[in-house]
Design a protein around this motif. Structure first.
Motif, PDB file in Angstrom:
ATOM      1  N   THR A   1       0.851  -1.191   0.000  1.00 56.40           N
ATOM      2  CA  THR A   1       0.000   0.000   0.000  1.00 56.40           C
ATOM      3  C   THR A   1       0.886   1.240   0.000  1.00 56.40           C
ATOM      4  O   THR A   1       1.980   1.207   0.562  1.00 56.40           O
ATOM      5  CB  THR A   1      -0.937   0.010   1.229  1.00 56.40           C
ATOM      6  N   PRO A   2       0.446   2.306  -0.632  1.00 56.61           N
ATOM      7  CA  PRO A   2      -0.820   2.455  -1.356  1.00 56.61           C
ATOM      8  C   PRO A   2      -0.843   1.635  -2.646  1.00 56.61           C
ATOM      9  O   PRO A   2       0.191   1.348  -3.232  1.00 56.61           O
ATOM     10  CB  PRO A   2      -0.903   3.951  -1.649  1.00 56.61           C
ATOM     11  N   SER A   3      -2.059   1.288  -3.039  1.00 55.05           N
ATOM     12  CA  SER A   3      -2.257   0.423  -4.193  1.00 55.05           C
ATOM     13  C   SER A   3      -3.509   0.859  -4.946  1.00 55.05           C
ATOM     14  O   SER A   3      -4.480   1.286  -4.348  1.00 55.05           O
ATOM     15  CB  SER A   3      -2.417  -1.018  -3.700  1.00 55.05           C
TER      16      SER A   3
ATOM     17  N   ARG B   1      -8.294   3.574  -4.843  1.00 56.10           N
ATOM     18  CA  ARG B   1      -6.949   3.629  -4.277  1.00 56.10           C
ATOM     19  C   ARG B   1      -7.042   3.221  -2.816  1.00 56.10           C
ATOM     20  O   ARG B   1      -7.765   3.829  -2.031  1.00 56.10           O
ATOM     21  CB  ARG B   1      -6.377   5.039  -4.384  1.00 56.10           C
TER      22      ARG B   1
ATOM     23  N   LYS C   1      -5.240   3.103   0.612  1.00 56.89           N
ATOM     24  CA  LYS C   1      -4.123   3.789   1.273  1.00 56.89           C
ATOM     25  C   LYS C   1      -3.321   2.867   2.184  1.00 56.89           C
ATOM     26  O   LYS C   1      -2.098   2.951   2.228  1.00 56.89           O
ATOM     27  CB  LYS C   1      -4.636   4.970   2.111  1.00 56.89           C
ATOM     28  N   ALA C   2      -4.026   2.041   2.942  1.00 62.09           N
ATOM     29  CA  ALA C   2      -3.372   1.170   3.917  1.00 62.09           C
ATOM     30  C   ALA C   2      -4.167  -0.119   4.063  1.00 62.09           C
ATOM     31  O   ALA C   2      -5.357  -0.164   3.757  1.00 62.09           O
ATOM     32  CB  ALA C   2      -3.275   1.881   5.268  1.00 62.09           C
TER      33      ALA C   2
ATOM     34  N   ASP D   1      -7.561  -0.264   5.705  1.00 58.11           N
ATOM     35  CA  ASP D   1      -8.749   0.194   4.991  1.00 58.11           C
ATOM     36  C   ASP D   1      -9.660  -0.960   4.586  1.00 58.11           C
ATOM     37  O   ASP D   1     -10.735  -0.742   4.037  1.00 58.11           O
ATOM     38  CB  ASP D   1      -8.362   1.010   3.760  1.00 58.11           C
TER      39      ASP D   1
ATOM     40  N   ASP E   1     -11.897   3.473   0.207  1.00 63.38           N
ATOM     41  CA  ASP E   1     -10.902   3.992  -0.729  1.00 63.38           C
ATOM     42  C   ASP E   1     -10.339   5.305  -0.199  1.00 63.38           C
ATOM     43  O   ASP E   1     -10.790   5.840   0.812  1.00 63.38           O
ATOM     44  CB  ASP E   1     -11.472   4.105  -2.140  1.00 63.38           C
ATOM     45  N   ALA E   2      -9.319   5.823  -0.879  1.00 65.32           N
ATOM     46  CA  ALA E   2      -8.626   7.025  -0.432  1.00 65.32           C
ATOM     47  C   ALA E   2      -9.536   8.246  -0.377  1.00 65.32           C
ATOM     48  O   ALA E   2      -9.241   9.206   0.338  1.00 65.32           O
ATOM     49  CB  ALA E   2      -7.429   7.301  -1.344  1.00 65.32           C
ATOM     50  N   ASN E   3     -10.655   8.226  -1.107  1.00 62.30           N
ATOM     51  CA  ASN E   3     -11.589   9.354  -1.106  1.00 62.30           C
ATOM     52  C   ASN E   3     -12.663   9.225  -0.033  1.00 62.30           C
ATOM     53  O   ASN E   3     -13.560  10.057   0.050  1.00 62.30           O
ATOM     54  CB  ASN E   3     -12.262   9.485  -2.478  1.00 62.30           C
TER      55      ASN E   3
END
Length: 158
Positions: free
Chosen positions: A97-99, A113, A115-116, A119, A132-134
């Protein structure tokens, strides 16, 4: 906490917001429904809350809610409970991650995406939530039912 009893009513105001009218005739504007167990038991228990987060009415069973009022509640929940279901993971950019993940959901293909590894959270049994990252939440209803490739990708992150 009040148990539901008629007479009360639920309607929409001119702006489309829910209005709860209690048995004393008080109008509570901006009411919103909240499921007690939105993922594990979505049809068990709904509360109607006011804008301050105070419970106005509780329904143990959705079957107890009159049809027209249930339609209003379901419309509100559909707008607030947007949670696509991951059906397949088709590609991941890296196993660290991130991936970036290419996924297929019940609402179509998309890219998220991660992040970790944190998540990906187990909710109950084999049900997982992926953030997700958002900040969007994606649901995997049963990770054991995913295809072989999706399971392989997922296992690398848990």
């Amino acid at each position: 906490m009040s148990t539901h009893r008629k007479p009360y009513s639920l309607e929409r105001d001119a702006l489309g917001c829910l209005v709860f009218i209690d048995d004393a005739g008080n109008h509570h504007e901006g009411v919103y429904p909240v499921r007690a167990y939105p993922i594990t038991a979505p049809s068990a228990g709904i509360s109607l809350m006011d804008t301050a987060g105070k419970e106005l009415c509780w329904f143990d069973r959705l079957e107890d809610i009159p049809v027209l009022e249930m339609e209003l509640i379901e419309q509100d929940l559909a707008a607030r409970e947007f949670m696509p279901v991951i059906e397949r993971i088709t590609k991941v950019s890296t196993f660290a991650t991130p991936s970036i993940w290419d996924i297929e959901t019940d609402r179509g293909p998309t890219r998220i995406r991660l992040k970790a590894e944190e998540d990906i959270r187990r909710v109950a049994g084999n049900t997982l939530l992926v953030a997700d990252a958002n900040g969007l939440q994606f649901l995997i209803k049963d990770s054991t039912q995913l295809d072989k490739l999706s399971k392989k990708f997922l296992d690398r992150f848990r």
